[in-house]
Design a protein around this motif. Structure first.
Motif, PDB file in Angstrom:
ATOM      1  N   ALA A   1       0.829  -1.207   0.000  1.00 23.30           N
ATOM      2  CA  ALA A   1       0.000   0.000   0.000  1.00 23.30           C
ATOM      3  C   ALA A   1       0.861   1.252   0.000  1.00 23.30           C
ATOM      4  CB  ALA A   1      -0.940   0.010   1.198  1.00 23.30           C
ATOM      5  N   GLY A   2       1.881   1.277   0.834  1.00 23.99           N
ATOM      6  CA  GLY A   2       2.768   2.431   0.878  1.00 23.99           C
ATOM      7  C   GLY A   2       3.417   2.669  -0.469  1.00 23.99           C
ATOM      8  N   HIS A   3       3.871   1.590  -1.085  1.00 24.46           N
ATOM      9  CA  HIS A   3       4.529   1.711  -2.386  1.00 24.46           C
ATOM     10  C   HIS A   3       3.535   2.095  -3.477  1.00 24.46           C
ATOM     11  CE1 HIS A   3       7.784   1.116  -5.182  1.00 24.46           C
ATOM     12  NE2 HIS A   3       6.934   0.464  -5.954  1.00 24.46           N
ATOM     13  N   TYR A   4       2.374   1.457  -3.461  1.00 27.64           N
ATOM     14  CA  TYR A   4       1.392   1.687  -4.518  1.00 27.64           C
ATOM     15  C   TYR A   4       0.739   3.058  -4.396  1.00 27.64           C
ATOM     16  CZ  TYR A   4      -2.072   0.661  -8.049  1.00 27.64           C
ATOM     17  OH  TYR A   4      -2.830   0.704  -9.183  1.00 27.64           O
ATOM     18  N   VAL A   5       0.332   3.419  -3.185  1.00 28.49           N
ATOM     19  CA  VAL A   5      -0.419   4.657  -2.978  1.00 28.49           C
ATOM     20  C   VAL A   5       0.509   5.867  -2.876  1.00 28.49           C
ATOM     21  CG1 VAL A   5      -1.996   5.866  -1.403  1.00 28.49           C
ATOM     22  CG2 VAL A   5      -2.321   3.436  -1.863  1.00 28.49           C
ATOM     23  N   LEU A   6       1.632   5.703  -2.161  1.00 29.56           N
ATOM     24  CA  LEU A   6       2.487   6.854  -1.864  1.00 29.56           C
ATOM     25  C   LEU A   6       3.855   6.805  -2.530  1.00 29.56           C
ATOM     26  CD1 LEU A   6       1.667   6.954   1.938  1.00 29.56           C
ATOM     27  CD2 LEU A   6       0.643   8.359   0.145  1.00 29.56           C
ATOM     28  N   GLY A   7       4.200   5.674  -3.157  1.00 27.55           N
ATOM     29  CA  GLY A   7       5.498   5.570  -3.815  1.00 27.55           C
ATOM     30  C   GLY A   7       6.640   5.219  -2.883  1.00 27.55           C
ATOM     31  N   ASN A   8       6.325   4.839  -1.654  1.00 24.84           N
ATOM     32  CA  ASN A   8       7.352   4.496  -0.672  1.00 24.84           C
ATOM     33  C   ASN A   8       6.827   3.340   0.160  1.00 24.84           C
ATOM     34  OD1 ASN A   8       9.015   4.268   1.531  1.00 24.84           O
ATOM     35  ND2 ASN A   8       9.032   6.458   2.016  1.00 24.84           N
ATOM     36  N   LYS A   9       7.465   2.184   0.054  1.00 28.45           N
ATOM     37  CA  LYS A   9       6.902   1.009   0.725  1.00 28.45           C
ATOM     38  C   LYS A   9       6.936   1.092   2.243  1.00 28.45           C
ATOM     39  CE  LYS A   9      10.910  -2.061   0.526  1.00 28.45           C
ATOM     40  NZ  LYS A   9      11.387  -3.330   0.035  1.00 28.45           N
ATOM     41  N   GLU A  10       7.639   2.059   2.799  1.00 27.00           N
ATOM     42  CA  GLU A  10       7.675   2.227   4.246  1.00 27.00           C
ATOM     43  C   GLU A  10       6.591   3.177   4.748  1.00 27.00           C
ATOM     44  OE1 GLU A  10       9.610   0.200   5.904  1.00 27.00           O
ATOM     45  OE2 GLU A  10      10.462  -0.508   4.024  1.00 27.00           O
ATOM     46  N   ALA A  11       5.959   3.910   3.844  1.00 26.54           N
ATOM     47  CA  ALA A  11       4.984   4.929   4.238  1.00 26.54           C
ATOM     48  C   ALA A  11       3.667   4.299   4.658  1.00 26.54           C
ATOM     49  CB  ALA A  11       4.754   5.894   3.087  1.00 26.54           C
ATOM     50  N   SER A  12       3.019   4.943   5.606  1.00 24.92           N
ATOM     51  CA  SER A  12       1.708   4.491   6.040  1.00 24.92           C
ATOM     52  C   SER A  12       0.940   5.708   6.570  1.00 24.92           C
ATOM     53  CB  SER A  12       1.836   3.434   7.128  1.00 24.92           C
ATOM     54  OG  SER A  12       0.562   3.014   7.530  1.00 24.92           O
ATOM     55  N   ASN A  13      -0.303   5.829   6.194  1.00 24.59           N
ATOM     56  CA  ASN A  13      -1.157   6.897   6.706  1.00 24.59           C
ATOM     57  C   ASN A  13      -2.609   6.482   6.546  1.00 24.59           C
ATOM     58  OD1 ASN A  13      -1.930   7.358   4.052  1.00 24.59           O
ATOM     59  ND2 ASN A  13      -0.684   9.188   3.801  1.00 24.59           N
TER      60      ASN A  13
ATOM     61  N   LYS B   1      -4.491   3.094   4.813  1.00 27.16           N
ATOM     62  CA  LYS B   1      -5.368   2.215   5.600  1.00 27.16           C
ATOM     63  C   LYS B   1      -6.674   1.947   4.868  1.00 27.16           C
ATOM     64  CE  LYS B   1      -3.377   3.341  10.026  1.00 27.16           C
ATOM     65  NZ  LYS B   1      -3.497   4.037  11.277  1.00 27.16           N
ATOM     66  N   ILE B   2      -7.247   2.977   4.260  1.00 30.56           N
ATOM     67  CA  ILE B   2      -8.485   2.802   3.481  1.00 30.56           C
ATOM     68  C   ILE B   2      -8.209   1.924   2.272  1.00 30.56           C
ATOM     69  CG2 ILE B   2     -10.167   4.028   2.033  1.00 30.56           C
ATOM     70  CD1 ILE B   2      -9.786   6.421   4.021  1.00 30.56           C
ATOM     71  N   TRP B   3      -7.091   2.152   1.581  1.00 32.88           N
ATOM     72  CA  TRP B   3      -6.710   1.365   0.422  1.00 32.88           C
ATOM     73  C   TRP B   3      -6.544  -0.108   0.813  1.00 32.88           C
ATOM     74  CZ3 TRP B   3      -2.615  -1.586  -1.380  1.00 32.88           C
ATOM     75  CH2 TRP B   3      -2.545  -1.771  -2.764  1.00 32.88           C
ATOM     76  N   ILE B   4      -5.858  -0.359   1.922  1.00 27.74           N
ATOM     77  CA  ILE B   4      -5.645  -1.734   2.402  1.00 27.74           C
ATOM     78  C   ILE B   4      -6.986  -2.410   2.678  1.00 27.74           C
ATOM     79  CG2 ILE B   4      -4.812  -3.100   4.362  1.00 27.74           C
ATOM     80  CD1 ILE B   4      -2.427  -1.110   4.488  1.00 27.74           C
ATOM     81  N   TYR B   5      -7.868  -1.715   3.365  1.00 26.96           N
ATOM     82  CA  TYR B   5      -9.176  -2.283   3.675  1.00 26.96           C
ATOM     83  C   TYR B   5      -9.921  -2.665   2.391  1.00 26.96           C
ATOM     84  CZ  TYR B   5     -13.991  -2.693   5.213  1.00 26.96           C
ATOM     85  OH  TYR B   5     -15.265  -3.165   5.431  1.00 26.96           O
ATOM     86  N   ASN B   6      -9.957  -1.754   1.427  1.00 23.41           N
ATOM     87  CA  ASN B   6     -10.651  -2.031   0.162  1.00 23.41           C
ATOM     88  C   ASN B   6     -10.021  -3.205  -0.572  1.00 23.41           C
ATOM     89  OD1 ASN B   6     -12.500   0.033   0.518  1.00 23.41           O
ATOM     90  ND2 ASN B   6     -11.269   1.527  -0.588  1.00 23.41           N
ATOM     91  N   VAL B   7      -8.699  -3.212  -0.687  1.00 24.63           N
ATOM     92  CA  VAL B   7      -8.018  -4.300  -1.394  1.00 24.63           C
ATOM     93  C   VAL B   7      -8.282  -5.632  -0.700  1.00 24.63           C
ATOM     94  CG1 VAL B   7      -5.758  -5.248  -2.018  1.00 24.63           C
ATOM     95  CG2 VAL B   7      -6.266  -2.843  -2.472  1.00 24.63           C
ATOM     96  N   LYS B   8      -8.208  -5.667   0.626  1.00 26.86           N
ATOM     97  CA  LYS B   8      -8.457  -6.917   1.355  1.00 26.86           C
ATOM     98  C   LYS B   8      -9.876  -7.427   1.119  1.00 26.86           C
ATOM     99  CE  LYS B   8      -5.267  -6.817   5.257  1.00 26.86           C
ATOM    100  NZ  LYS B   8      -5.167  -6.751   6.722  1.00 26.86           N
ATOM    101  N   CYS B   9     -10.855  -6.520   1.112  1.00 27.22           N
ATOM    102  CA  CYS B   9     -12.252  -6.935   0.876  1.00 27.22           C
ATOM    103  C   CYS B   9     -12.414  -7.544  -0.519  1.00 27.22           C
ATOM    104  CB  CYS B   9     -13.194  -5.745   1.042  1.00 27.22           C
ATOM    105  SG  CYS B   9     -13.391  -5.216   2.749  1.00 27.22           S
ATOM    106  N   PHE B  10     -11.887  -6.855  -1.521  1.00 26.86           N
ATOM    107  CA  PHE B  10     -11.981  -7.389  -2.879  1.00 26.86           C
ATOM    108  C   PHE B  10     -11.196  -8.699  -3.006  1.00 26.86           C
ATOM    109  CE2 PHE B  10     -12.877  -2.863  -4.130  1.00 26.86           C
ATOM    110  CZ  PHE B  10     -14.174  -3.098  -4.570  1.00 26.86           C
ATOM    111  N   TYR B  11     -10.007  -8.752  -2.430  1.00 23.65           N
ATOM    112  CA  TYR B  11      -9.171  -9.945  -2.510  1.00 23.65           C
ATOM    113  C   TYR B  11      -9.912 -11.147  -1.928  1.00 23.65           C
ATOM    114  CZ  TYR B  11      -4.996 -12.845  -2.411  1.00 23.65           C
ATOM    115  OH  TYR B  11      -4.073 -13.854  -2.626  1.00 23.65           O
ATOM    116  N   TYR B  12     -10.546 -10.953  -0.789  1.00 18.98           N
ATOM    117  CA  TYR B  12     -11.302 -12.026  -0.147  1.00 18.98           C
ATOM    118  C   TYR B  12     -12.413 -12.514  -1.075  1.00 18.98           C
ATOM    119  CZ  TYR B  12     -14.194 -14.541   3.199  1.00 18.98           C
ATOM    120  OH  TYR B  12     -14.930 -15.505   3.833  1.00 18.98           O
TER     121      TYR B  12
END
Length: 189
Positions: free
Chosen positions: A133-145, A149-160
């Motif tokens: 998510a950090g890499h995809y959304v913000l361009g830095n795999k260490e970033a988190s905000n 968190k919203i992106w992760i939630y959405n991706v996890k729901c669709f992935y499931y």
């Protein structure tokens, strides 16, 4: 098409005596009208899920469920003005100027999406979805905000959804897909 569009071939187009502009037949994207992503039919008759699956298999993408989940988290399937409908951009890909890319056809958009995922995510040492998510959304795999968190939630729901209904989304045969849908409906009782 993906590498030509990004001007990222092993041999630069200029060395071949051509350019990206010479290869373009039009600057207008070919748009296929559809009400919902489930209704999108590509030139070979495949639907969106089948074509994503086919291209992921051809390119050796490790997790086509993740590609589809990211795609769904990036596009607003109910908005007729979204980038997937108007730009053939199914996962929010940006150009060098940080503008949404426009691809010539839906097939080119899907190929670019899958190629981008393989090139960037198959080959990086991303340990978990937070880094992705950090890499995809913000361009830095260490970033988190909060945005990641919203992106992760959405991706996890669709992935499931794609994981538990894998046969429905990734089978090639329409007949098998109908049988899978019937099984899905029957098992929900």
């Amino acid at each position: 098409m993906y590498l030509v569009n990004r001007n990222d071939l092993a041999i630069p187009l200029e060395d071949l005596g051509t350019s990206k502009n010479e290869l373009l037949t039009t600057n207008e994207p070919e748009i296929i009208i559809y009400d919902h992503i489930d209704d999108l039919r590509l030139h070979d008759g495949k639907n969106y899920y089948q074509y994503v699956s086919k291209i992921c298999d051809l390119l050796g993408v490790r997790d086509k469920k993740m590609v589809l989940a990211i795609s769904f988290s990036e596009m607003d399937v109910n908005n007729p003005e979204n980038a997937s409908r108007t730009k053939n951009n199914f996962c929010g890909m940006m150009n060098e100027d940080f503008q949404l890319m426009t691809l010539p056809t839906p097939e080119a958009g899907i190929i670019a999406m899958c190629g981008n995922f393989k090139r960037k995510y198959n080959d990086y040492s991303i340990q978990d979805i937070k880094q992705l998510a950090g890499h995809y959304v913000l361009g830095n795999k260490e970033a988190s905000n909060s945005e990641t968190k919203i992106w992760i939630y959405n991706v996890k729901c669709f992935y499931y959804e794609f994981a538990i209904n894998y046969n429905y989304y990734f089978l090639d045969s329409e007949k098998e897909k109908v049988l899978s849908l019937k099984n899905k409906t029957m098992s929900s009782f």
